[in-house]
Design a protein around this motif. Sequence first.
Motif, PDB file in Angstrom:
ATOM      1  N   ALA A   1       0.850  -1.203   0.000  1.00  0.00           N
ATOM      2  CA  ALA A   1       0.000   0.000   0.000  1.00  0.00           C
ATOM      3  C   ALA A   1       0.881   1.246   0.000  1.00  0.00           C
ATOM      4  N   ARG A   2       1.068   1.810  -1.157  1.00  0.00           N
ATOM      5  CA  ARG A   2       1.904   3.008  -1.265  1.00  0.00           C
ATOM      6  C   ARG A   2       1.181   4.245  -0.747  1.00  0.00           C
ATOM      7  N   ASP A   3      -0.140   4.273  -0.848  1.00  0.00           N
ATOM      8  CA  ASP A   3      -0.940   5.383  -0.343  1.00  0.00           C
ATOM      9  C   ASP A   3      -1.799   4.855   0.806  1.00  0.00           C
ATOM     10  N   LYS A   4      -1.235   4.877   1.997  1.00  0.00           N
ATOM     11  CA  LYS A   4      -1.916   4.316   3.164  1.00  0.00           C
ATOM     12  C   LYS A   4      -3.174   5.100   3.520  1.00  0.00           C
ATOM     13  N   ARG A   5      -3.158   6.389   3.252  1.00  0.00           N
ATOM     14  CA  ARG A   5      -4.337   7.220   3.528  1.00  0.00           C
ATOM     15  C   ARG A   5      -5.515   6.763   2.661  1.00  0.00           C
ATOM     16  N   ALA A   6      -5.271   6.611   1.368  1.00  0.00           N
ATOM     17  CA  ALA A   6      -6.330   6.159   0.449  1.00  0.00           C
ATOM     18  C   ALA A   6      -6.814   4.770   0.840  1.00  0.00           C
ATOM     19  N   CYS A   7      -5.892   3.908   1.239  1.00  0.00           N
ATOM     20  CA  CYS A   7      -6.251   2.556   1.650  1.00  0.00           C
ATOM     21  C   CYS A   7      -7.159   2.607   2.880  1.00  0.00           C
ATOM     22  N   LEU A   8      -6.826   3.438   3.852  1.00  0.00           N
ATOM     23  CA  LEU A   8      -7.663   3.558   5.043  1.00  0.00           C
ATOM     24  C   LEU A   8      -9.033   4.119   4.688  1.00  0.00           C
ATOM     25  N   HIS A   9      -9.081   5.133   3.830  1.00  0.00           N
ATOM     26  CA  HIS A   9     -10.370   5.684   3.390  1.00  0.00           C
ATOM     27  C   HIS A   9     -11.231   4.606   2.723  1.00  0.00           C
ATOM     28  N   GLN A  10     -10.624   3.819   1.851  1.00  0.00           N
ATOM     29  CA  GLN A  10     -11.337   2.748   1.157  1.00  0.00           C
ATOM     30  C   GLN A  10     -11.898   1.743   2.161  1.00  0.00           C
ATOM     31  N   LEU A  11     -11.096   1.371   3.134  1.00  0.00           N
ATOM     32  CA  LEU A  11     -11.549   0.411   4.139  1.00  0.00           C
ATOM     33  C   LEU A  11     -12.681   0.990   4.990  1.00  0.00           C
ATOM     34  N   LEU A  12     -12.566   2.250   5.359  1.00  0.00           N
ATOM     35  CA  LEU A  12     -13.645   2.891   6.113  1.00  0.00           C
ATOM     36  C   LEU A  12     -14.953   2.853   5.325  1.00  0.00           C
ATOM     37  N   ASN A  13     -14.869   3.130   4.025  1.00  0.00           N
ATOM     38  CA  ASN A  13     -16.066   3.066   3.176  1.00  0.00           C
ATOM     39  C   ASN A  13     -16.636   1.652   3.128  1.00  0.00           C
ATOM     40  N   GLU A  14     -15.766   0.654   2.965  1.00  0.00           N
ATOM     41  CA  GLU A  14     -16.213  -0.745   2.906  1.00  0.00           C
ATOM     42  C   GLU A  14     -16.918  -1.159   4.192  1.00  0.00           C
ATOM     43  N   LEU A  15     -16.404  -0.683   5.323  1.00  0.00           N
ATOM     44  CA  LEU A  15     -16.952  -1.069   6.623  1.00  0.00           C
ATOM     45  C   LEU A  15     -18.050  -0.126   7.103  1.00  0.00           C
ATOM     46  N   ASP A  16     -18.348   0.892   6.290  1.00  0.00           N
ATOM     47  CA  ASP A  16     -19.357   1.894   6.630  1.00  0.00           C
ATOM     48  C   ASP A  16     -19.059   2.566   7.975  1.00  0.00           C
ATOM     49  N   LEU A  17     -17.796   2.981   8.125  1.00  0.00           N
ATOM     50  CA  LEU A  17     -17.342   3.662   9.336  1.00  0.00           C
ATOM     51  C   LEU A  17     -16.880   5.071   9.009  1.00  0.00           C
ATOM     52  N   GLN A  18     -16.904   5.922  10.006  1.00  0.00           N
ATOM     53  CA  GLN A  18     -16.407   7.285   9.896  1.00  0.00           C
ATOM     54  C   GLN A  18     -14.949   7.314  10.371  1.00  0.00           C
ATOM     55  N   PRO A  19     -14.150   8.284   9.913  1.00  0.00           N
ATOM     56  CA  PRO A  19     -12.745   8.355  10.346  1.00  0.00           C
ATOM     57  C   PRO A  19     -12.566   8.380  11.862  1.00  0.00           C
ATOM     58  N   GLU A  20     -13.484   9.023  12.575  1.00  0.00           N
ATOM     59  CA  GLU A  20     -13.340   9.088  14.036  1.00  0.00           C
ATOM     60  C   GLU A  20     -13.557   7.730  14.709  1.00  0.00           C
TER      61      GLU A  20
END
Length: 182
Positions: A93-112
């Motif tokens: 994962a070269r862009d860890k931020r994008a990866c985390l955003h994608q995972l949050l979307n998949e899990l239907d979670l907010q960043p907080e």
Amino acid sequence: MNAMYLADLPAEVLARAAAIRLAAFDVDGTLTDGRLPFSAEGQDHKVFHVHDGLGLKQLQHHGIAVAIITARSSEAVSRRMAELGIRHVYQGARDKRACLHQLLNELDLQPEQAAFVGDDLPDLAPMRIAGLGIAVANAHPWLAAQAHWQTRSRGGEGAAREVSDLLLQAQGRQDEVLQSWY
């Protein structure tokens, strides 16, 4: 980490920890000590701490998703995470931020609702968007200065277990965890 240590934490850290539903971890320097030994054949070797593994399993068992987001790819990581039953493993994962955003979307979670645990500058971007950014004890000072909290344990030496204990205690799950081992 004992209850006394938890009581010493700032209320803001405890409030952030209480909201976490996803704990994401870097690998090298966070789940390992950061050294990258290679065999003569070019295979890498990694050493994982058993306390960290139990902490990751405890998080999953008590309803907190666990993810691995690492820039390197390693068969050792694949094998260890499979042993621990971790489904969300992102290597290369070269862009860890994008990866985390994608995972949050998949899990239907907010960043907080996410914690990100890291040790060096490649972990800064995902740590900054997470509701709880955590640096391990031996993190680079620039990253540590941006964290909401820093572990007492070094990467690969129980830091992930410390994070697990923090999250579970802040969410009032300590007695439930203990009862599961009786």
